[in-house]
Enzyme design. Structure first.
Site: not given
Length: 540
Positions: A97, A199, A241, A315-316
């Site tokens: 990440d 990210d 993302e 995870h969000d």
């Protein structure tokens, strides 16, 4: 020319919640190593590893204080090197990440930058004088509630933070910042990783004084520079993302001849249960026709000019079965339906840890049970605005990020086999019924549906390369589509309802490839579909 990631299935590991190896209640790298055989048995090709870098954990590791060190809670750099090597032995690549829109305010760059206006690291971040009234330069808001500008007493200026005030935004307009990022990326590439998940990468081209955050004018110039300086000539997967992407924007990222990224995460489908123009917490019922429209648009428009990423969970996001399925009497059937629908689309599918065993949301009754900074900030803001506590908690229980972060449920022993101590976040009390050990024992479990779907992708080029065509249905809550490659045609039929419905099958099927109700037979004519039924038929 094809790439490995087009045929791959990626599994996201959220390290804090995956497996604790040393009894401190927090998942770690050695815990992931212990579970690699499980992931290899599932059949996945890559692990997207949420951040394991050194961090004070204001935002669960997405606030990084040292990009080239491992967080103490997770282990050591040696553990990381062993994880990469052990995964590779099982033909699994580790995708890191990459969080480079911002750092922690405890990163040495920011510690230096805040000391004085003429510090050598000052221009690594974005600063502004107060306006004539002493206020921030504009009304840009933080994703985590409140203003995006924080006043620094030491130098009398504001700094920008599009997330937590402990996550100051990097100034990508500074060539030295960009080069520092590329050097760090090459450090990890040399360790043998398989790529990067980037990210909020669409924010790095921001121009905050013009109130431009996503998709800034120099964004793609920066990404092409990054490509040249780091992964461009290597066999790596890169996924950005990009919350604000449209298909046209996604093509800019993922067209091979543009030399940017492999693909992006776009979130248009995940906002369909949100009131238009409002926040994610303001809910409406999901429209299945709208879902079909969104998926079909992305499948069609990126068909030959880019590449899709496919996901329900991360995870969000809350657990998909609780969100759009039925997490009670039809938990398994709706879970299988979501899996079958998604994994037969064109693109690279992502599985979020626990999705393959049907983990569901864990509702809380008080704000004291909540860990996530985004949910806590929203709760306090809305409370001050006069919202009822019950309504705010309803929103958190529906869409809060803790839903995805409850520890992995491995077995029915104490703490679900995740830890021998008190876990960092509450474990869903349903773990005696929903756990890996039980799923592996039951040959008709959701786990084996995921395993079969991965096998279909690996063995049948139609899943990777076939064209997509939406099928018109009389019942608007049936989502059916075809995949076609040469003379081969597969028909995917899914019923999004808790009631029986009908589907007119116009061609005689040759075989059933996968289904979520066992031993049903399918012949040309009117099919009766059970609640949440899903089936994949070979037509020709």
């Amino acid at each position: 020319m094809s790439s490995w990631w087009q045929k791959a299935v990626v599994y996201q590991v959220y390290p804090r919640s995956f497996q604790d190896s040393n009894g401190d209640g927090i998942g770690d790298l050695k815990g992931i190593i212990q579970r690699l055989d499980y992931l290899a048995y599932l059949g996945i090709d890559a692990i997207w590893l949420s951040p394991v870098y050194k961090s004070p954990n204001d935002d669960n590791g997405y606030d990084i204080s040292d990009y080239q060190e491992i967080m103490d809670e997770f282990g050591t750099m040696e553990d990381m090197e062993i994880l990469i090597a052990e995964a590779m032995k099982r033909n699994i690549r580790i995708v890191m990440d990459l969080v480079v829109n911002h750092t922690s305010d405890e990163h040495p760059w920011f510690v230096e930058a805040r000391q004085s206006r003429d510090n050598q690291y000052r221009d690594f971040y974005i600063w502004s004088d107060p306006d004539s009234q002493g206020n921030p330069p504009n009304d840009l808001g933080s994703t985590f509630s409140g203003p995006a500008w924080e006043y620094s007493e030491l130098t009398g200026q504001y700094y920008l933070h599009l997330f937590s005030k402990k996550q100051p935004d990097l100034n990508w307009g500074n060539q030295e910042v960009r080069q520092s990022v590329y050097d760090m990326m090459n450090f990890w590439i040399e360790k043998g990783i398989g790529g990067f998940r980037m990210d909020v990468i669409d924010l790095v081209g921001k121009q905050p004084f013009k109130k431009i955050t996503g998709n800034g004018p120099k964004l793609h110039e920066y990404l092409q520079e990054m490509n040249r300086a780091t992964f461009g000539n290597k066999d790596l997967m890169t996924v950005g993302e990009t919350w604000g992407a449209t298909p046209e924007i996604a093509k800019l990222y993922s067209k091979p001849n543009r030399n940017e990224l492999s693909m992006v995460f776009q979130f248009e489908h995940s906002g369909l249960d949100q009131q238009p123009g409002k926040e994610k917490w303001d809910l409406i019922d999901l429209s299945i026709p709208a879902l079909k429209d969104v998926f079909s648009k992305w499948q069609t428009e990126l068909a030959s000019e880019g590449w899709n990423s496919l996901f329900w969970n991360n995870h969000d996001l809350p657990r998909i079965i609780s969100r759009w399925g039925n997490d009670k009497e039809f938990r398994v059937q709706s879970g299988k339906m979501f899996a079958i629908l998604l994994h037969l689309l064109k693109g690279t599918p992502y599985i979020y840890q626990g999705e393959e065993i049907g983990m569901i949301n864990y509702p809380v009754e008080t704000i004291e049970e909540v860990d996530d900074i985004e949910s806590i900030n929203m709760y306090n803001v809305r409370l001050s605005q006069g919202y009822a506590k019950e309504d705010i908690l309803d929103s958190i229980n529906a869409k809060g990020r803790d839903n995805a972060r409850t520890p992995m449920q491995w077995n029915d022993s104490k703490n679900a086999g995740f830890t021998s101590n008190k876990p960092w976040l509450h474990i869903n009390p349903n773990y005696p019924e929903i756990n890996v050990e039980k799923a592996l024992e039951e040959k008709d479990s959701l786990f084996y549906t995921y395993k079969k779907l991965i096998q279909l992708r690996h063995e049948h080029p139609i899943v990777v390369w076939g064209t997509y065509n939406l099928v018109d249905t009389e019942d608007e809550n049936i989502f059916a589509y075809c995949r076609v490659l040469d003379e081969q045609k597969w028909l995917i039929i899914t019923n999004f309802q808790e009631k029986t419905t009908t589907f007119d099958l116009k061609e005689e099927p040759k075989s059933v490839l996968i289904q979520n109700y066992t031993k049903k037979e399918y012949t040309k004519g009117m099919l009766y579909l059970d609640p949440y039924e899903a089936v994949v038929l070979e037509i020709s």
